[in-house]
Design an enzyme around this catalytic site. Structure first.
Site, mmCIF file in Angstrom:
data_model
loop_
_atom_site.group_PDB
_atom_site.id
_atom_site.type_symbol
_atom_site.label_atom_id
_atom_site.label_comp_id
_atom_site.label_asym_id
_atom_site.label_seq_id
_atom_site.Cartn_x
_atom_site.Cartn_y
_atom_site.Cartn_z
ATOM 1 N N MET A 1 2.427 0.470 11.328
ATOM 2 C CA MET A 1 1.860 0.232 12.652
ATOM 3 C C MET A 1 0.989 1.384 13.168
ATOM 4 O O MET A 1 0.889 1.594 14.376
ATOM 5 C CB MET A 1 2.984 -0.079 13.657
ATOM 6 C CG MET A 1 3.769 -1.337 13.302
ATOM 7 S SD MET A 1 2.735 -2.796 13.021
ATOM 8 C CE MET A 1 2.339 -3.201 14.715
ATOM 9 N N LYS B 1 -2.877 14.184 14.717
ATOM 10 C CA LYS B 1 -2.826 13.167 13.664
ATOM 11 C C LYS B 1 -3.322 13.704 12.322
ATOM 12 O O LYS B 1 -2.819 13.319 11.266
ATOM 13 C CB LYS B 1 -3.643 11.941 14.081
ATOM 14 C CG LYS B 1 -3.478 10.793 13.116
ATOM 15 C CD LYS B 1 -3.630 9.454 13.753
ATOM 16 C CE LYS B 1 -3.572 8.354 12.732
ATOM 17 N NZ LYS B 1 -3.959 7.061 13.278
ATOM 18 N N SER C 1 10.212 -6.422 4.639
ATOM 19 C CA SER C 1 10.425 -7.515 3.681
ATOM 20 C C SER C 1 9.322 -7.533 2.617
ATOM 21 O O SER C 1 9.588 -7.833 1.443
ATOM 22 C CB SER C 1 10.527 -8.871 4.393
ATOM 23 O OG SER C 1 9.298 -9.229 4.974
ATOM 24 N N ASN C 2 8.096 -7.205 3.008
ATOM 25 C CA ASN C 2 7.012 -7.147 2.005
ATOM 26 C C ASN C 2 7.231 -5.993 1.037
ATOM 27 O O ASN C 2 7.014 -6.125 -0.168
ATOM 28 C CB ASN C 2 5.647 -7.037 2.696
ATOM 29 C CG ASN C 2 5.175 -8.367 3.238
ATOM 30 O OD1 ASN C 2 4.726 -9.223 2.488
ATOM 31 N ND2 ASN C 2 5.321 -8.569 4.538
ATOM 32 N N ILE D 1 -4.940 4.076 9.910
ATOM 33 C CA ILE D 1 -5.176 5.147 8.932
ATOM 34 C C ILE D 1 -6.396 5.950 9.393
ATOM 35 O O ILE D 1 -7.474 5.400 9.600
ATOM 36 C CB ILE D 1 -5.429 4.558 7.526
ATOM 37 C CG1 ILE D 1 -4.217 3.740 7.038
ATOM 38 C CG2 ILE D 1 -5.796 5.647 6.525
ATOM 39 C CD1 ILE D 1 -3.001 4.530 6.620
ATOM 40 N N HIS E 1 -2.416 -8.823 6.671
ATOM 41 C CA HIS E 1 -2.529 -9.159 8.098
ATOM 42 C C HIS E 1 -2.161 -10.630 8.279
ATOM 43 O O HIS E 1 -2.653 -11.489 7.531
ATOM 44 C CB HIS E 1 -3.970 -8.893 8.564
ATOM 45 C CG HIS E 1 -4.146 -9.086 10.039
ATOM 46 N ND1 HIS E 1 -3.713 -8.154 10.959
ATOM 47 C CD2 HIS E 1 -4.688 -10.098 10.752
ATOM 48 C CE1 HIS E 1 -3.994 -8.591 12.182
ATOM 49 N NE2 HIS E 1 -4.586 -9.764 12.086
ATOM 50 N N ASN F 1 -4.096 -3.711 2.927
ATOM 51 C CA ASN F 1 -3.233 -4.108 4.041
ATOM 52 C C ASN F 1 -3.047 -5.621 4.016
ATOM 53 O O ASN F 1 -3.899 -6.347 3.505
ATOM 54 C CB ASN F 1 -3.891 -3.689 5.365
ATOM 55 C CG ASN F 1 -3.024 -4.022 6.569
ATOM 56 O OD1 ASN F 1 -1.807 -3.833 6.547
ATOM 57 N ND2 ASN F 1 -3.634 -4.550 7.622
#
Ligand code: GRF
Length: 190
Positions: free
Chosen positions: A84, A59, A12-13, A87, A103, A101
């Site tokens: 999720m 990663k 949604s963001n 970084i 939060h 970000n």
């Protein structure tokens, strides 16, 4: 200013940012191929990139692939919106100070919590939203903006209000960063 949004879920963001800054949002990256954010992006005609960590030996290799996409698109700002994953250094070293970000608590309260909404609601503290830069810690980077969310005794109603406030605050911050970026571009051209 060229923006990439990273999201793992609902999106949604991402949607409000893509709608408000269609010329800036160049692509959305999701580590979850079935995430709803990718459907939103498709509907908005925003390019989608999606692959999971499991497809890579480690990663660093996963983030290297992401970084290549960022470089190809000459991305100036990475906007995390429900991404999720932490970084890692492969991206952080290249994009230090260029990752933000959102939060769902008033940091530093409930930093690192994957259920900060429920935590803050239950404890009736830290109720609000924070936008911050991303550093090597989890939810520890410099705070850019915070907005409290009024308590509601119904968790769903509280959550609804919180998301509404996120959808106001995140575009406000991005707008400010775009303005600053453009201003600094003008100054270095002079
Ligand atoms: C938001 O509550 C944000 O604060 C958190 O993850 C959620 C993402 O929601 N980091 P959405 O996917 O943008 O709807």
């Amino acid at each position: 200013m060229k923006i990439a949004v990273f999201a793992s879920g609902n999106g949604s963001n991402f949607q409000v940012l893509a709608e408000q800054f269609p010329n800036n949002v160049k692509f959305v990256f999701s580590d979850k191929p079935n995430a709803f954010v990718l459907k939103r992006a498709e509907a908005l005609h925003i390019p989608r990139i999606s692959f999971g960590l499991k497809e890579f030996p480690n990663k660093a290799a996963y983030e290297e692939e992401i970084a290549q996409n960022l470089e190809t698109q000459q991305i100036d700002l990475i906007v995390l919106a429900g991404y999720m994953k932490i970084i890692g250094p492969t991206i952080l070293n290249k994009y230090c100070g260029k990752i933000i970000n959102i939060h769902p608590s008033l940091l530093p309260e409930f930093a690192g919590s994957p259920h900060a909404i429920e935590d803050s609601w239950q404890e009736r503290t830290g109720l609000g939203v924070t936008v911050h830069y991303v550093d090597t810690g989890v939810d520890t980077g410099e705070i850019i903006a915070q907005r409290p969310v009024p308590y509601h005794d119904n968790l769903e109603k509280y959550e609804e209000k919180l998301h509404q406030i996120e959808h106001e605050l995140y575009p406000e911050v991005v707008q400010k960063l775009i303005a600053e970026f453009e201003e600094s571009g003008k100054q270095s051209a002079n």
